[in-house]
Structures are given as structure tokens and as C-alpha cells.
Write a protein that holds these residues in place. Sequence first.
Motif, PDB file in Angstrom:
ATOM      1  N   LYS A 164     -67.618 -99.313  64.880  1.00 59.39           N
ATOM      2  CA  LYS A 164     -66.518-100.372  65.841  1.00 59.39           C
ATOM      3  C   LYS A 164     -65.733-100.661  65.355  1.00 59.39           C
ATOM      4  CE  LYS A 164     -69.281-102.123  69.502  1.00 59.39           C
ATOM      5  NZ  LYS A 164     -69.978-103.602  69.693  1.00 59.39           N
ATOM      6  N   THR A 165     -65.829-100.201  63.605  1.00 58.55           N
ATOM      7  CA  THR A 165     -64.046-101.251  62.318  1.00 58.55           C
ATOM      8  C   THR A 165     -62.792-100.569  62.555  1.00 58.55           C
ATOM      9  OG1 THR A 165     -65.280 -99.606  60.766  1.00 58.55           O
ATOM     10  CG2 THR A 165     -66.111-101.944  61.036  1.00 58.55           C
ATOM     11  N   LYS A 166     -62.307-100.907  62.272  1.00 57.21           N
ATOM     12  CA  LYS A 166     -60.524 -99.374  62.098  1.00 57.21           C
ATOM     13  C   LYS A 166     -61.181 -98.318  62.067  1.00 57.21           C
ATOM     14  CE  LYS A 166     -56.387 -99.884  63.330  1.00 57.21           C
ATOM     15  NZ  LYS A 166     -55.910-100.367  64.182  1.00 57.21           N
ATOM     16  N   ARG A 167     -61.520 -98.268  60.893  1.00 58.62           N
ATOM     17  CA  ARG A 167     -61.912 -96.833  60.046  1.00 58.62           C
ATOM     18  C   ARG A 167     -62.677 -96.104  60.804  1.00 58.62           C
ATOM     19  NH1 ARG A 167     -66.048 -95.666  54.570  1.00 58.62           N
ATOM     20  NH2 ARG A 167     -65.515 -94.069  54.391  1.00 58.62           N
ATOM     21  N   GLN A 168     -63.588 -96.633  61.911  1.00 62.97           N
ATOM     22  CA  GLN A 168     -63.975 -95.398  62.481  1.00 62.97           C
ATOM     23  C   GLN A 168     -62.728 -95.682  63.420  1.00 62.97           C
ATOM     24  OE1 GLN A 168     -66.663 -98.512  62.027  1.00 62.97           O
ATOM     25  NE2 GLN A 168     -67.125 -97.026  59.610  1.00 62.97           N
ATOM     26  N   GLU A 169     -62.419 -95.776  63.740  1.00 62.78           N
ATOM     27  CA  GLU A 169     -61.723 -95.110  65.473  1.00 62.78           C
ATOM     28  C   GLU A 169     -61.222 -93.846  65.539  1.00 62.78           C
ATOM     29  OE1 GLU A 169     -58.171 -97.247  65.984  1.00 62.78           O
ATOM     30  OE2 GLU A 169     -59.179 -99.389  66.222  1.00 62.78           O
ATOM     31  N   LYS A 170     -61.201 -93.036  64.515  1.00 62.45           N
ATOM     32  CA  LYS A 170     -60.692 -91.948  64.602  1.00 62.45           C
ATOM     33  C   LYS A 170     -61.828 -90.951  64.573  1.00 62.45           C
ATOM     34  CE  LYS A 170     -55.973 -91.749  63.584  1.00 62.45           C
ATOM     35  NZ  LYS A 170     -55.301 -90.569  64.825  1.00 62.45           N
ATOM     36  N   ASN A 171     -63.072 -91.108  64.166  1.00 61.27           N
ATOM     37  CA  ASN A 171     -64.197 -90.469  64.491  1.00 61.27           C
ATOM     38  C   ASN A 171     -64.343 -90.571  66.208  1.00 61.27           C
ATOM     39  OD1 ASN A 171     -64.800 -88.938  62.052  1.00 61.27           O
ATOM     40  ND2 ASN A 171     -65.699 -92.001  61.470  1.00 61.27           N
ATOM     41  N   LEU A 172     -64.826 -91.538  66.534  1.00 62.61           N
ATOM     42  CA  LEU A 172     -65.029 -91.786  67.720  1.00 62.61           C
ATOM     43  C   LEU A 172     -63.509 -91.358  68.940  1.00 62.61           C
ATOM     44  CD1 LEU A 172     -65.886 -95.974  67.634  1.00 62.61           C
ATOM     45  CD2 LEU A 172     -67.303 -93.678  68.534  1.00 62.61           C
ATOM     46  N   GLN A 173     -62.717 -91.255  68.212  1.00 68.86           N
ATOM     47  CA  GLN A 173     -61.466 -90.293  69.069  1.00 68.86           C
ATOM     48  C   GLN A 173     -61.696 -88.704  68.406  1.00 68.86           C
ATOM     49  OE1 GLN A 173     -57.466 -90.791  67.330  1.00 68.86           O
ATOM     50  NE2 GLN A 173     -56.725 -89.913  68.780  1.00 68.86           N
ATOM     51  N   PHE A 174     -62.445 -88.461  67.751  1.00 66.96           N
ATOM     52  CA  PHE A 174     -62.641 -87.188  67.487  1.00 66.96           C
ATOM     53  C   PHE A 174     -63.826 -86.238  68.472  1.00 66.96           C
ATOM     54  CE2 PHE A 174     -64.571 -84.093  64.090  1.00 66.96           C
ATOM     55  CZ  PHE A 174     -63.996 -82.683  64.960  1.00 66.96           C
ATOM     56  N   ILE A 175     -64.582 -87.765  68.650  1.00 72.42           N
ATOM     57  CA  ILE A 175     -66.179 -87.642  69.249  1.00 72.42           C
ATOM     58  C   ILE A 175     -65.631 -87.374  70.825  1.00 72.42           C
ATOM     59  CG2 ILE A 175     -68.352 -88.446  70.007  1.00 72.42           C
ATOM     60  CD1 ILE A 175     -68.886 -89.253  66.796  1.00 72.42           C
ATOM     61  N   ASN A 176     -65.618 -88.027  70.842  1.00 70.46           N
ATOM     62  CA  ASN A 176     -64.554 -88.493  72.598  1.00 70.46           C
ATOM     63  C   ASN A 176     -63.629 -86.591  72.449  1.00 70.46           C
ATOM     64  OD1 ASN A 176     -65.629 -90.749  73.584  1.00 70.46           O
ATOM     65  ND2 ASN A 176     -64.304 -92.299  72.331  1.00 70.46           N
ATOM     66  N   PHE A 177     -63.121 -86.053  71.560  1.00 70.33           N
ATOM     67  CA  PHE A 177     -61.442 -85.282  72.119  1.00 70.33           C
ATOM     68  C   PHE A 177     -62.889 -83.875  72.365  1.00 70.33           C
ATOM     69  CE2 PHE A 177     -57.464 -84.511  71.784  1.00 70.33           C
ATOM     70  CZ  PHE A 177     -57.835 -82.571  71.622  1.00 70.33           C
ATOM     71  N   ILE A 178     -63.626 -83.911  71.359  1.00 68.92           N
ATOM     72  CA  ILE A 178     -64.925 -82.872  71.313  1.00 68.92           C
ATOM     73  C   ILE A 178     -65.758 -82.191  72.757  1.00 68.92           C
ATOM     74  CG2 ILE A 178     -67.315 -81.843  70.470  1.00 68.92           C
ATOM     75  CD1 ILE A 178     -65.613 -82.809  67.925  1.00 68.92           C
TER      76      ILE A 178
END
Length: 255
Positions: A164-178
Motif C-alpha cells: 500500500k505504500t507509494k513505492r509499491q504503486e507501480k508493482n500493483l499497476q504492473f500486476i493489474n496490467f497483466i
Amino acid sequence: MFRNTNFGKIGKVLLGVVAICAIMLLIAFSTDSFSSNRCKKIEINIKNADEQFFLNKHDVENLVTRNGSDQLVGKLYEKIDLREIEQRVLRNRQIKSCQVFRGVEGTLNVDIEQHIPIARILMPDGREDVYVDADGSFFPLSDRYSARILLLSGEYFRNLSSLKTKRQEKNLQFINFINEDSFLKAQFTQLDIDTNGDINIVPLVGNHIIEFGEPTNIENRLNRLKIFYNQILPVKGWDSFSSVSVKYDGQIVCK
């Protein structure tokens, strides 16, 4: 000698009495039908029950009633703490939200929403594996149902309690994109993320590992991977490479 009777005045009085009686009956009916003094039954609604099967209504009822030790049916509502029941249900971490409220005819309504997993994390630090949802919340696996979803692994997840931190936003975006791309979702089975946040992708078909790098410029890199799968592999063969890199802008490096 007879006096004149004022039928108009009598009629108005009778009409007023009838109106008052009607209002009292309406109030009595409304009170009885909307909020019985006692709980008559428990009505459970599970949102997204057709998408995930972590819980059923029996599981929720056990949470609401403390496995039957707190018999709510027949209990006076003034002795039922709705907020406490909500907190009781939310102790099950597979449940995202819970609302408990009084309904019509003495019904106790329990509306819950389950977490929807987008990936499963293989914890590197000895903790039990967990699911993660689109908000970055971790929640436990279920003995009843195992979701067939993307696997996450690597030192990046050591000691993490959420994404849930700012650092992980891109990881979540990447997973959702897949997950939103049917081809990529079918082809990619696992993401391994190191302590620096660099991602290696393990595909379902082929013996190669994909070096993706940090989850930046995501769409462009994934488009290059689609070129690799649609144009290069059909010509060279699925077992021709041991590694593929799209880490560097504008390049597909195959070895």
C-alpha cells in the motif's frame, strides 16, 4: 321541543377521530413491520460470491453468532450490539467489509464483501503465503478454495505487510496490467522481484526467463514482449533462448 342537530360539526368530529385512529394504526403497523423488538432471523448477503469461494453463508453465520454461542434469533435488539458484530466478522481477514443493520420484520441483515485476489505471494521469510488484492492489502489463503492467479516471489517481499505504500504503486499497476490482458495473463505465471525492485518474469511456455527491470514504461515494454512472442519465437522456436530482456528502452535482447 326538539333542538336542531349540527350534523356537520358531528361529521367533522367523527372524521377527526377516524383520522387519529388511522394514524395510530399506521404508526403501530410501521413499528411492528420495520423494527420488531426481537431478531426474527439472520439474512446474509455475500457480494461477489460468484467470483470467489473463500466463504459461504454458513461460515459468516458462525462468525456472527460465535459458532452458535451467541444466539441472536429471538434476542431483543436493545441487547444486540451491531457494531460489535461487524468487528467480530471482520476478524476473518478474507472479508474486506461488513455492514450489519436491522431490516424489515425483525431481520438482522449482514452484508459482506470478500477480498478479490490479484496475485499470490510466496513469502521468502518463513511466513505463510498470502493473497494480495488490487488495493495492496494482504489476506490469508483459504482451505476451501485456491485461486489460480499470478505468483509473486523474491526478496522484495521480505517483512512486507502490504503493498500500500507509494513505492509499491507501480508493482500493483504492473500486476493489474497483466491481469487485464488475456494474452499476458495466460502466458505469465510468476514474477520474481529482487530487493531493488527489478522484475524477472517466468512464462508458462518456453525455457526462457524474461528480464523486465523496474516496473516503469510498462506498456511499451510489454508491447515489445508481444513482438517477441508473435514474431520472433514462431521463427526461431520456443526453446531457442534462455533469457529475454526488455529492460532497456527500444531493445529486445535475446540470448
